[in-house]
Design a protein around this motif. Structure first.
Motif, PDB file in Angstrom:
ATOM      1  N   UNK A   7       0.821  -1.211   0.000  1.00 17.54           N
ATOM      2  CA  UNK A   7       0.000   0.000   0.000  1.00 17.54           C
ATOM      3  C   UNK A   7       0.853   1.257   0.000  1.00 17.54           C
ATOM      4  N   UNK A   8       1.644   1.456  -1.033  1.00 16.41           N
ATOM      5  CA  UNK A   8       2.474   2.648  -1.111  1.00 16.41           C
ATOM      6  C   UNK A   8       1.687   3.807  -1.690  1.00 16.41           C
ATOM      7  N   UNK A   9       1.999   5.011  -1.237  1.00 18.96           N
ATOM      8  CA  UNK A   9       1.389   6.194  -1.832  1.00 18.96           C
ATOM      9  C   UNK A   9       2.055   6.477  -3.167  1.00 18.96           C
ATOM     10  N   UNK A  10       1.305   6.833  -4.204  1.00 15.77           N
ATOM     11  CA  UNK A  10       1.904   7.119  -5.496  1.00 15.77           C
ATOM     12  C   UNK A  10       2.803   8.336  -5.425  1.00 15.77           C
ATOM     13  N   UNK A  11       3.914   8.288  -6.195  1.00 17.33           N
ATOM     14  CA  UNK A  11       4.820   9.422  -6.260  1.00 17.33           C
ATOM     15  C   UNK A  11       4.221  10.545  -7.078  1.00 17.33           C
ATOM     16  N   UNK A  12       3.402  10.185  -8.076  1.00 20.95           N
ATOM     17  CA  UNK A  12       2.739  11.195  -8.876  1.00 20.95           C
ATOM     18  C   UNK A  12       1.530  10.542  -9.507  1.00 20.95           C
ATOM     19  N   UNK A  13       0.624  11.339 -10.024  1.00 22.05           N
ATOM     20  CA  UNK A  13      -0.648  10.818 -10.502  1.00 22.05           C
ATOM     21  C   UNK A  13      -0.715  10.852 -12.009  1.00 22.05           C
ATOM     22  N   UNK A 287      -1.488  -9.241 -16.418  1.00 19.06           N
ATOM     23  CA  UNK A 287      -1.411  -9.312 -14.958  1.00 19.06           C
ATOM     24  C   UNK A 287      -1.850  -7.974 -14.390  1.00 19.06           C
ATOM     25  N   UNK A 288      -2.769  -8.008 -13.447  1.00 17.16           N
ATOM     26  CA  UNK A 288      -3.195  -6.818 -12.725  1.00 17.16           C
ATOM     27  C   UNK A 288      -2.382  -6.686 -11.441  1.00 17.16           C
ATOM     28  N   UNK A 289      -1.849  -5.498 -11.207  1.00 17.46           N
ATOM     29  CA  UNK A 289      -1.082  -5.206  -9.997  1.00 17.46           C
ATOM     30  C   UNK A 289      -1.813  -4.128  -9.213  1.00 17.46           C
ATOM     31  N   UNK A 290      -1.865  -4.271  -7.901  1.00 14.96           N
ATOM     32  CA  UNK A 290      -2.539  -3.309  -7.046  1.00 14.96           C
ATOM     33  C   UNK A 290      -1.797  -1.975  -7.099  1.00 14.96           C
ATOM     34  N   UNK A 291      -2.310  -1.051  -7.919  1.00 18.04           N
ATOM     35  CA  UNK A 291      -1.666   0.245  -8.127  1.00 18.04           C
ATOM     36  C   UNK A 291      -2.552   1.099  -9.008  1.00 18.04           C
ATOM     37  N   UNK A 292      -2.206   2.376  -9.105  1.00 17.63           N
ATOM     38  CA  UNK A 292      -2.797   3.240 -10.103  1.00 17.63           C
ATOM     39  C   UNK A 292      -1.988   3.151 -11.388  1.00 17.63           C
ATOM     40  N   UNK A 293      -1.973   4.235 -12.150  1.00 17.36           N
ATOM     41  CA  UNK A 293      -1.242   4.224 -13.416  1.00 17.36           C
ATOM     42  C   UNK A 293       0.257   4.051 -13.214  1.00 17.36           C
ATOM     43  N   UNK A 299       3.982   0.297  -6.611  1.00 17.50           N
ATOM     44  CA  UNK A 299       4.070  -1.073  -6.099  1.00 17.50           C
ATOM     45  C   UNK A 299       5.268  -1.780  -6.727  1.00 17.50           C
ATOM     46  N   UNK A 300       6.483  -1.331  -6.387  1.00 19.55           N
ATOM     47  CA  UNK A 300       7.669  -1.899  -7.041  1.00 19.55           C
ATOM     48  C   UNK A 300       7.881  -3.375  -6.758  1.00 19.55           C
ATOM     49  N   UNK A 301       7.548  -3.831  -5.554  1.00 21.94           N
ATOM     50  CA  UNK A 301       7.759  -5.244  -5.233  1.00 21.94           C
ATOM     51  C   UNK A 301       6.910  -6.146  -6.132  1.00 21.94           C
ATOM     52  N   UNK A 302       5.631  -5.799  -6.264  1.00 21.25           N
ATOM     53  CA  UNK A 302       4.752  -6.599  -7.116  1.00 21.25           C
ATOM     54  C   UNK A 302       5.186  -6.519  -8.571  1.00 21.25           C
ATOM     55  N   UNK A 303       5.601  -5.339  -9.008  1.00 18.84           N
ATOM     56  CA  UNK A 303       6.065  -5.179 -10.382  1.00 18.84           C
ATOM     57  C   UNK A 303       7.274  -6.071 -10.651  1.00 18.84           C
ATOM     58  N   UNK A 304       8.273  -6.010  -9.780  1.00 16.67           N
ATOM     59  CA  UNK A 304       9.482  -6.816  -9.979  1.00 16.67           C
ATOM     60  C   UNK A 304       9.139  -8.302  -9.960  1.00 16.67           C
ATOM     61  N   UNK A 305       8.332  -8.734  -9.004  1.00 13.34           N
ATOM     62  CA  UNK A 305       7.982 -10.157  -8.912  1.00 13.34           C
ATOM     63  C   UNK A 305       7.252 -10.626 -10.164  1.00 13.34           C
ATOM     64  N   UNK A 306       6.333  -9.804 -10.675  1.00  9.04           N
ATOM     65  CA  UNK A 306       5.566 -10.169 -11.869  1.00  9.04           C
ATOM     66  C   UNK A 306       6.474 -10.305 -13.088  1.00  9.04           C
ATOM     67  N   UNK A 307       7.362  -9.347 -13.279  1.00  7.98           N
ATOM     68  CA  UNK A 307       8.265  -9.396 -14.440  1.00  7.98           C
ATOM     69  C   UNK A 307       9.240 -10.564 -14.315  1.00  7.98           C
ATOM     70  N   UNK A 308       9.793 -10.768 -13.129  1.00 11.25           N
ATOM     71  CA  UNK A 308      10.748 -11.873 -12.937  1.00 11.25           C
ATOM     72  C   UNK A 308      10.081 -13.204 -13.232  1.00 11.25           C
TER      73      UNK A 308
END
Length: 315
Positions: A7-13, A287-293, A299-308
């Motif tokens: 549940x990270x806050x987005x750096x930008x929208x 793949x859907x990742x819990x995040x906005x755009x 959500x870097x952890x989910x992104x890295x895990x999905x790509x790996x």
């Protein structure tokens, strides 16, 4: 695939509000060039030498290369942490690139997806990179999709993050951001705080302003701040960033593996675009990742895990 969720806050929208087109065939797309001509710019575009950072675990990463591309107004530094993670986990060198008119790369008045693709093609040739994985977010995603459809032999697979191979209308907010950045340049601010105050009426959200202002530089200690990106060129290219150069999946297709990642709170890859994605990229995985755009920063952890997981899967 299962992904981690944070549940990270987005750096930008998001800056764009997509209105996805369901058109599949309009006019014939550009024919795929032969591999021997793949890296050559057309008569209308001049390929630029792009700035980059190499992440290779101090020379220990020796596998096929990974190329990662940022989105509009971003830079190679946006992807530093995930690039290091990919290099370490996959033992593959990662080239984080500044696209034209961004970061430390050269400026040019032509800014469209064909030109962006040709620059990266030139980069692959210059650095003798083969069997690459192309990863791109937003503007970078459309760039790698363009490359894959121009010539499927340019890469081994692609990872498109929160964008689709369709036209998308620009949000009405976006010209205001451009106008605000121009006002900042006209005012010649001496401090980041002053620049933020000038920009605030045009970009109300602090996170958006902070992201835009990462592009401010001071050429000399006594000089005012200015944007390192060519604001006027990018402002004039907004319509180009909404377009996609291919409109007919019967004319161009990428039949190698592709991964499309979309944020669960984003509307960039709407369900109605999935059939079009499937026609351009018939072996795509979603793949859907819990995040906005801004999937990578939110959500870097989910992104890295999905790509790996995608890259470690075998046919």
């Amino acid at each position: 695939m299962r992904t981690l969720q944070r549940g990270l806050q987005p750096l930008y929208t998001p800056f764009l509000h997509p209105k996805h087109s369901t058109r599949i065939s309009l006019s014939p797309a550009t024919a795929n060039p032969a591999w021997t001509r793949f890296f050559h710019a057309s008569a209308s575009n001049r390929a630029l030498d792009l700035a980059y950072n190499l992440h290779d675990s101090k020379g220990r990463s020796k596998g096929p290369p990974i190329i990662i591309l940022h989105g509009l107004f971003g830079s190679k530094t946006n992807n530093r942490s995930v690039s290091n993670a990919f290099s370490r986990i996959l033992s593959r060198p990662v080239y984080a690139i500044d696209l034209r008119n961004h970061g430390c790369s050269p400026h040019d008045k032509t800014h469209n997806y064909t030109a962006l693709a040709e620059d990266v093609e030139h980069f692959l040739r210059k650095h003798n990179l083969h069997d690459a994985t192309l990863i791109g977010h937003s503007m970078g995603a459309k760039t790698i999709m363009t490359m894959a459809l121009r010539d499927p032999e340019c890469c081994d697979n692609i990872v498109a993050v929160d964008n689709a191979p369709v036209d998308a209308a620009l949000a009405s907010d976006f010209p205001r951001f451009i106008e605000g950045m121009r006002k900042v340049e006209e005012a010649k601010p001496m401090s980041q705080k002053q620049a933020d105050q000038i920009l605030e009426p045009y970009a109300r959200e602090l996170a958006v302003r902070q992201f835009l202002l990462t592009n401010l530089i001071r050429p000399e200690p006594s000089e005012p701040l200015r944007f390192r990106i060519p604001v006027r060129i990018l402002g004039d290219s907004l319509d180009n960033m909404a377009d996609f150069p291919f409109t007919d999946p019967d004319q161009a297709r990428f039949s190698k593996r592709s991964l499309f990642i979309r944020g669960t709170r984003s509307h960039y890859v709407a369900d109605e675009t999935l059939p079009i994605i499937g026609r351009f990229f018939p072996r795509f995985e979603l793949v859907d990742v819990e995040a906005g755009h801004w999937v990578i920063s939110e959500n870097p952890d989910a992104f890295v895990k999905t790509v790996v997981q995608f890259l470690q899967d075998k046919d």
